[in-house]
Scaffold this motif. Sequence first.
Motif, PDB file in Angstrom:
ATOM      1  N   SER A   9      30.143 -21.082  19.664  1.00 57.23           N
ATOM      2  CA  SER A   9      30.881 -20.406  20.725  1.00 57.23           C
ATOM      3  C   SER A   9      31.744 -21.447  21.442  1.00 57.23           C
ATOM      4  O   SER A   9      31.491 -22.651  21.348  1.00 57.23           O
ATOM      5  CB  SER A   9      29.916 -19.763  21.715  1.00 57.23           C
ATOM      6  OG  SER A   9      29.193 -20.774  22.409  1.00 57.23           O
ATOM      7  N   PRO A  10      32.792 -21.008  22.173  1.00 59.27           N
ATOM      8  CA  PRO A  10      33.596 -21.991  22.922  1.00 59.27           C
ATOM      9  C   PRO A  10      32.751 -22.860  23.842  1.00 59.27           C
ATOM     10  O   PRO A  10      32.975 -24.065  23.958  1.00 59.27           O
ATOM     11  CB  PRO A  10      34.570 -21.106  23.710  1.00 59.27           C
ATOM     12  CG  PRO A  10      34.716 -19.875  22.876  1.00 59.27           C
ATOM     13  CD  PRO A  10      33.365 -19.651  22.266  1.00 59.27           C
ATOM     14  N   ARG A  11      31.748 -22.262  24.490  1.00 60.88           N
ATOM     15  CA  ARG A  11      30.903 -23.032  25.401  1.00 60.88           C
ATOM     16  C   ARG A  11      30.153 -24.125  24.649  1.00 60.88           C
ATOM     17  O   ARG A  11      30.107 -25.287  25.085  1.00 60.88           O
ATOM     18  CB  ARG A  11      29.913 -22.092  26.092  1.00 60.88           C
ATOM     19  CG  ARG A  11      29.032 -22.773  27.120  1.00 60.88           C
ATOM     20  CD  ARG A  11      28.086 -21.766  27.785  1.00 60.88           C
ATOM     21  NE  ARG A  11      27.338 -22.391  28.866  1.00 60.88           N
ATOM     22  CZ  ARG A  11      26.239 -23.127  28.686  1.00 60.88           C
ATOM     23  NH1 ARG A  11      25.768 -23.300  27.465  1.00 60.88           N
ATOM     24  NH2 ARG A  11      25.623 -23.673  29.720  1.00 60.88           N
ATOM     25  N   ARG A  12      29.560 -23.756  23.514  1.00 63.48           N
ATOM     26  CA  ARG A  12      28.811 -24.731  22.735  1.00 63.48           C
ATOM     27  C   ARG A  12      29.737 -25.799  22.160  1.00 63.48           C
ATOM     28  O   ARG A  12      29.393 -26.984  22.100  1.00 63.48           O
ATOM     29  CB  ARG A  12      28.064 -24.021  21.603  1.00 63.48           C
ATOM     30  CG  ARG A  12      26.856 -23.243  22.069  1.00 63.48           C
ATOM     31  CD  ARG A  12      25.766 -24.185  22.541  1.00 63.48           C
ATOM     32  NE  ARG A  12      24.532 -23.482  22.860  1.00 63.48           N
ATOM     33  CZ  ARG A  12      23.403 -24.091  23.175  1.00 63.48           C
ATOM     34  NH1 ARG A  12      23.366 -25.409  23.231  1.00 63.48           N
ATOM     35  NH2 ARG A  12      22.327 -23.405  23.465  1.00 63.48           N
ATOM     36  N   MET A  39      38.133 -35.025  23.705  1.00 67.06           N
ATOM     37  CA  MET A  39      38.400 -34.533  25.055  1.00 67.06           C
ATOM     38  C   MET A  39      39.580 -33.578  25.075  1.00 67.06           C
ATOM     39  O   MET A  39      39.553 -32.558  25.779  1.00 67.06           O
ATOM     40  CB  MET A  39      38.663 -35.710  25.992  1.00 67.06           C
ATOM     41  CG  MET A  39      37.433 -36.557  26.287  1.00 67.06           C
ATOM     42  SD  MET A  39      37.785 -37.863  27.475  1.00 67.06           S
ATOM     43  CE  MET A  39      38.026 -36.908  28.963  1.00 67.06           C
ATOM     44  N   GLU A  40      40.613 -33.893  24.319  1.00 69.61           N
ATOM     45  CA  GLU A  40      41.791 -33.028  24.280  1.00 69.61           C
ATOM     46  C   GLU A  40      41.448 -31.671  23.667  1.00 69.61           C
ATOM     47  O   GLU A  40      41.925 -30.634  24.111  1.00 69.61           O
ATOM     48  CB  GLU A  40      42.910 -33.711  23.494  1.00 69.61           C
ATOM     49  CG  GLU A  40      43.610 -34.807  24.277  1.00 69.61           C
ATOM     50  CD  GLU A  40      44.245 -34.271  25.547  1.00 69.61           C
ATOM     51  OE1 GLU A  40      44.909 -33.217  25.493  1.00 69.61           O
ATOM     52  OE2 GLU A  40      44.041 -34.893  26.600  1.00 69.61           O
ATOM     53  N   GLU A  41      40.610 -31.668  22.634  1.00 68.71           N
ATOM     54  CA  GLU A  41      40.218 -30.394  22.023  1.00 68.71           C
ATOM     55  C   GLU A  41      39.374 -29.568  23.001  1.00 68.71           C
ATOM     56  O   GLU A  41      39.554 -28.345  23.107  1.00 68.71           O
ATOM     57  CB  GLU A  41      39.438 -30.638  20.736  1.00 68.71           C
ATOM     58  CG  GLU A  41      39.112 -29.342  20.000  1.00 68.71           C
ATOM     59  CD  GLU A  41      38.379 -29.548  18.696  1.00 68.71           C
ATOM     60  OE1 GLU A  41      37.838 -28.552  18.153  1.00 68.71           O
ATOM     61  OE2 GLU A  41      38.332 -30.697  18.213  1.00 68.71           O
ATOM     62  N   ALA A  42      38.482 -30.243  23.724  1.00 66.77           N
ATOM     63  CA  ALA A  42      37.682 -29.538  24.722  1.00 66.77           C
ATOM     64  C   ALA A  42      38.569 -28.959  25.818  1.00 66.77           C
ATOM     65  O   ALA A  42      38.376 -27.825  26.272  1.00 66.77           O
ATOM     66  CB  ALA A  42      36.643 -30.485  25.325  1.00 66.77           C
ATOM     67  N   ARG A  43      39.557 -29.741  26.247  1.00 62.25           N
ATOM     68  CA  ARG A  43      40.482 -29.265  27.280  1.00 62.25           C
ATOM     69  C   ARG A  43      41.264 -28.057  26.779  1.00 62.25           C
ATOM     70  O   ARG A  43      41.471 -27.075  27.506  1.00 62.25           O
ATOM     71  CB  ARG A  43      41.445 -30.373  27.680  1.00 62.25           C
ATOM     72  CG  ARG A  43      42.397 -30.000  28.814  1.00 62.25           C
ATOM     73  CD  ARG A  43      43.491 -31.028  28.985  1.00 62.25           C
ATOM     74  NE  ARG A  43      44.319 -31.103  27.795  1.00 62.25           N
ATOM     75  CZ  ARG A  43      45.287 -30.219  27.511  1.00 62.25           C
ATOM     76  NH1 ARG A  43      45.521 -29.205  28.311  1.00 62.25           N
ATOM     77  NH2 ARG A  43      46.000 -30.356  26.414  1.00 62.25           N
ATOM     78  N   ALA A  44      41.694 -28.102  25.519  1.00 59.39           N
ATOM     79  CA  ALA A  44      42.449 -26.985  24.955  1.00 59.39           C
ATOM     80  C   ALA A  44      41.604 -25.720  24.894  1.00 59.39           C
ATOM     81  O   ALA A  44      42.096 -24.610  25.158  1.00 59.39           O
ATOM     82  CB  ALA A  44      42.961 -27.357  23.559  1.00 59.39           C
ATOM     83  N   LEU A  45      40.327 -25.862  24.573  1.00 59.05           N
ATOM     84  CA  LEU A  45      39.429 -24.703  24.569  1.00 59.05           C
ATOM     85  C   LEU A  45      39.320 -24.110  25.964  1.00 59.05           C
ATOM     86  O   LEU A  45      39.304 -22.890  26.134  1.00 59.05           O
ATOM     87  CB  LEU A  45      38.046 -25.110  24.060  1.00 59.05           C
ATOM     88  CG  LEU A  45      37.893 -25.311  22.555  1.00 59.05           C
ATOM     89  CD1 LEU A  45      36.562 -25.960  22.235  1.00 59.05           C
ATOM     90  CD2 LEU A  45      38.027 -23.983  21.826  1.00 59.05           C
ATOM     91  N   ARG A  46      39.230 -24.972  26.954  1.00 58.51           N
ATOM     92  CA  ARG A  46      39.168 -24.480  28.335  1.00 58.51           C
ATOM     93  C   ARG A  46      40.454 -23.762  28.712  1.00 58.51           C
ATOM     94  O   ARG A  46      40.419 -22.710  29.356  1.00 58.51           O
ATOM     95  CB  ARG A  46      38.921 -25.674  29.278  1.00 58.51           C
ATOM     96  CG  ARG A  46      39.269 -25.424  30.739  1.00 58.51           C
ATOM     97  CD  ARG A  46      38.354 -24.398  31.405  1.00 58.51           C
ATOM     98  NE  ARG A  46      38.847 -24.054  32.722  1.00 58.51           N
ATOM     99  CZ  ARG A  46      39.557 -22.977  33.007  1.00 58.51           C
ATOM    100  NH1 ARG A  46      39.900 -22.131  32.045  1.00 58.51           N
ATOM    101  NH2 ARG A  46      39.940 -22.722  34.235  1.00 58.51           N
ATOM    102  N   ASP A  54      32.768 -21.010  33.075  1.00 55.84           N
ATOM    103  CA  ASP A  54      31.677 -21.873  32.651  1.00 55.84           C
ATOM    104  C   ASP A  54      32.194 -23.065  31.850  1.00 55.84           C
ATOM    105  O   ASP A  54      31.594 -24.146  31.870  1.00 55.84           O
ATOM    106  CB  ASP A  54      30.682 -21.072  31.812  1.00 55.84           C
ATOM    107  CG  ASP A  54      29.356 -21.803  31.633  1.00 55.84           C
ATOM    108  OD1 ASP A  54      28.914 -22.445  32.605  1.00 55.84           O
ATOM    109  OD2 ASP A  54      28.786 -21.745  30.539  1.00 55.84           O
ATOM    110  N   LEU A  55      33.314 -22.896  31.158  1.00 54.75           N
ATOM    111  CA  LEU A  55      33.867 -24.013  30.392  1.00 54.75           C
ATOM    112  C   LEU A  55      34.384 -25.101  31.328  1.00 54.75           C
ATOM    113  O   LEU A  55      34.221 -26.291  31.056  1.00 54.75           O
ATOM    114  CB  LEU A  55      34.992 -23.516  29.474  1.00 54.75           C
ATOM    115  CG  LEU A  55      34.586 -22.510  28.391  1.00 54.75           C
ATOM    116  CD1 LEU A  55      35.746 -22.259  27.441  1.00 54.75           C
ATOM    117  CD2 LEU A  55      33.374 -22.995  27.616  1.00 54.75           C
ATOM    118  N   LEU A  56      35.021 -24.692  32.412  1.00 57.24           N
ATOM    119  CA  LEU A  56      35.475 -25.668  33.400  1.00 57.24           C
ATOM    120  C   LEU A  56      34.278 -26.370  34.035  1.00 57.24           C
ATOM    121  O   LEU A  56      34.304 -27.582  34.281  1.00 57.24           O
ATOM    122  CB  LEU A  56      36.324 -24.969  34.463  1.00 57.24           C
ATOM    123  CG  LEU A  56      36.915 -25.853  35.565  1.00 57.24           C
ATOM    124  CD1 LEU A  56      37.774 -26.962  34.968  1.00 57.24           C
ATOM    125  CD2 LEU A  56      37.732 -25.012  36.540  1.00 57.24           C
TER     126      LEU A  56
END
Length: 904
Positions: free
Chosen positions: A498-501, A526-533, A540-542
């Motif tokens: 999931s996006p959260r995981r 980090m950039e991929e995580a930021r893009a998911l957010r 919850d992602l933030l």
Amino acid sequence: MQEALGLAQTKFHSPRLPGDVIPRPRLLEALYQAVAAYPLTLIAAPAGYGKTILLASLGQGDRETRRRSPPLPRSVAWLTLDKEDNDATRFLIALIAALQHLNPACGASAQALLASLPNPGARVRPVIAALINDILETLPDPFILILDNLHLITEPAVFIALDYLLERLPAQMRLVVGTRYDPPLALARLRALGQLAELRLADLRFTLHETTLFLNEKRRLDLSPDDLASLQTQTEGWAVSLRLLAGSLARIATTDRSAFIQDLVRTGGYVFDFLAEEVLEQQEPDVRAFLLETSILPERTPALCQAVTGRADAGAILEELERRNFFLTPVDATRPAFRYHALFAEFLRRQLLEEMWERVPELHRRAAEAESDPGRAIAHYLAAEMWEEAAQTMEAIGPSLLRQGLLDTLMGWIHALPGPILEQHPRLLHYLGACAWAKGDLAPARALLEKALQGFQAAGDAVGCGEALTDLANCAFIQTDYENSSALFARALEHPLSPRRRVQVLMGRAGLRTLQENWAQALADMEEARALREASADPDLLHLLVMYLSPVYAFLPGGLEHMDRICRRARVHFGDQISPLRVLIEEYTALLHLWRGELPQAVEVAERALAIRQRLRGACPFIGFDMAAVIIDAQMAMGNYPAAEAYFEPMMARVRQSPLGEAMIAGFLFEMGRVYWLQGRLEEARQVYAQMCAAKNSREWPMAAGFRARMRGMLAMSEGRYDEAEQALRQALTIERQDGVSHMWGSAQMLLARLYMLRGRTDKALAEAEQLLAESKARGILSMVVLNGRAAVPVLRLAVKEGVHAAFAARMLDILTAGPAPPPVRVPQTGNILTSREVEVLQLLATGMSNREIATKLFISVGTVKSHVHRIFGKLGVKSRAEAAARARELGVRMNRHERWLTP
């Protein structure tokens, strides 16, 4: 989420009073007096003595009684406690919900804190502290909080919470508790302080007058004084037995009642069971069966009763029982919902097991299938031994309970399942592992997660495998098992997440790769995580992005901007809530200001973070505990030494309390030693260095050796041992380049440059300065320079003079509040001019400093000071320091000028 927890709204409303309630002015007046005068009123008596009715009567007494009694608060919050409230987190949620019936805004900070804590039940004091602050802000007027059925609570954390609340009870609040026996609260202390009122069995028993009033006037039984006296003696004023007795006597002819009473007196024994059985036997068979079958329900609605009994007229039967005052208490004014009197319900359940035990599982099955609340459905499934249905329901609501910190509730349900059933549900094993993780039990957590992973693999559950691998990777990371953590992160990303995981994996791996100095791949994660957010509306992602931030990210390309962007968005989204998340946001904002050389802003935000952390009462020892060090650094760089020293003790107190204290203590001691050293207080700096050496331990972070080497070099430099100083500072510089982090708090390279200046090697000084200034400028991390305080000033002036990153160096000088050197001073009638440096020396000389103290203050040699003093005496035409000071005042040389630009 109250509905999913079984927190029905009936918990928050006092029950409607039965129609046969009699006025008890003496008791009500005693209760009014107690509530008006004492913070806590305890109503303690066995079951059936009218505690709940008395509590429900609070504020509803007759007009004459209220007139004679002190005025009471009109606002009353009510909470009926159940056995399920033995989960401390659930209790806290219910407590907040009860207060929100007085003001929906109450408890916002406490709720935010609950949502942020992985295991709120272990941190009840901070939550209560936040709730007290919420009460003070949102419930300024007097009010009463009633807790009924406290005897059902056995969880120690709940009583820790209540004791903490009572110790700090807001003045406008009164707490009234109904219980069958004394709770394990600090009652002796409250009695000694005069803060406890008690109403007990002797107070609640019906008097003969009240018995007469109830039986003859309210129930119209027309009993003789002798019969009434006999009943009073036999029942001992037990209200519930009198009510049962009234029902029995009402069905007996008036002429036969006296004989019935005499038979009752002769039987003796347990009056309630005798009367309850007699009442039950008097019912029609269908009503009797209805009573027994519905006894398994905690609350009875027509729909639930119809599902359990199969009777279409269940609603009509409930209404008839209520009309007859048949131990049925309405618990919701908005819909038909009832509870049996606790004693009567217990009696009915015993009778059910005796008469139709084989039907009990089926009744629970029907109740579970009709129950809209999943928590109550699970309780019925477990009672019916419908293990598979119970397990499936647990799987469905487990994530919600984990997010809310209801760990004990979830673990209790799962452990109620037989072992073979649990083995067939790896997701429940995963939940147990997550609960252990949240409680800080890392070894059991890892074992459970590995077992869950095996179960997911055997079942071909790719999603479950990815989730278990994610948690295992983070568990290994926390345990510093970096090699295994890296492999687990990689395996997790091979599964659907999931996006959260996925954000959890990416941010966790980014931290790991940063520690391994794998900058490019860390930045990519980090950039991929930021893009998911950015692509998701899920807050919850933030939240996760903030929780996974680390100071080491600042050294990634664009790391400062990335961290700043996350903090700004989190601040907008999460507002001004009082929570650990808010502390994190403020913490990283303060660090960003410090690293960018924005010193006043760093102090302001760090102080705000400390204030919020204080309100949380240590809820999260890992969060915000280094904010005192940020303030010390910023004040030190601005030369505000007294302001910096004011935070020494708060900083060290937090270090001693923190689980990370042993690992980080050398760095925090260095903060103190540097402040002393910059003031020339060398003996105190030496003492701190000795503490740094004594604090060496196997758990300390790699940078600790660098801080010790730096302190050793600074002391040697001040004492003229330049070779030793160079060796120590070179060692510190090597370590800080290896750890990749510590030079953010002032690089040893600047001190090395200053050392070369003292040795007359300006070429080497400029070479070191050029390298450091270039890196600081490129990264935008000005703290590498400015956190050396005024020790950096001579080097920066040299850089400006020689054109080495001159504009950037001048900017550093401005940040350090050094600005330009003091202007030259013309000596009238002599043609002599004191240079800027001579003015600096004269200012310090006039304060009474020795040559060595001046040398330490200005980072020059003692010989150079002597030369300056000799020239000053000659230009001023004086022969002593006293004459020089007097002459300086005549010339208007400001004695605080030096302190303004070095130590404001």
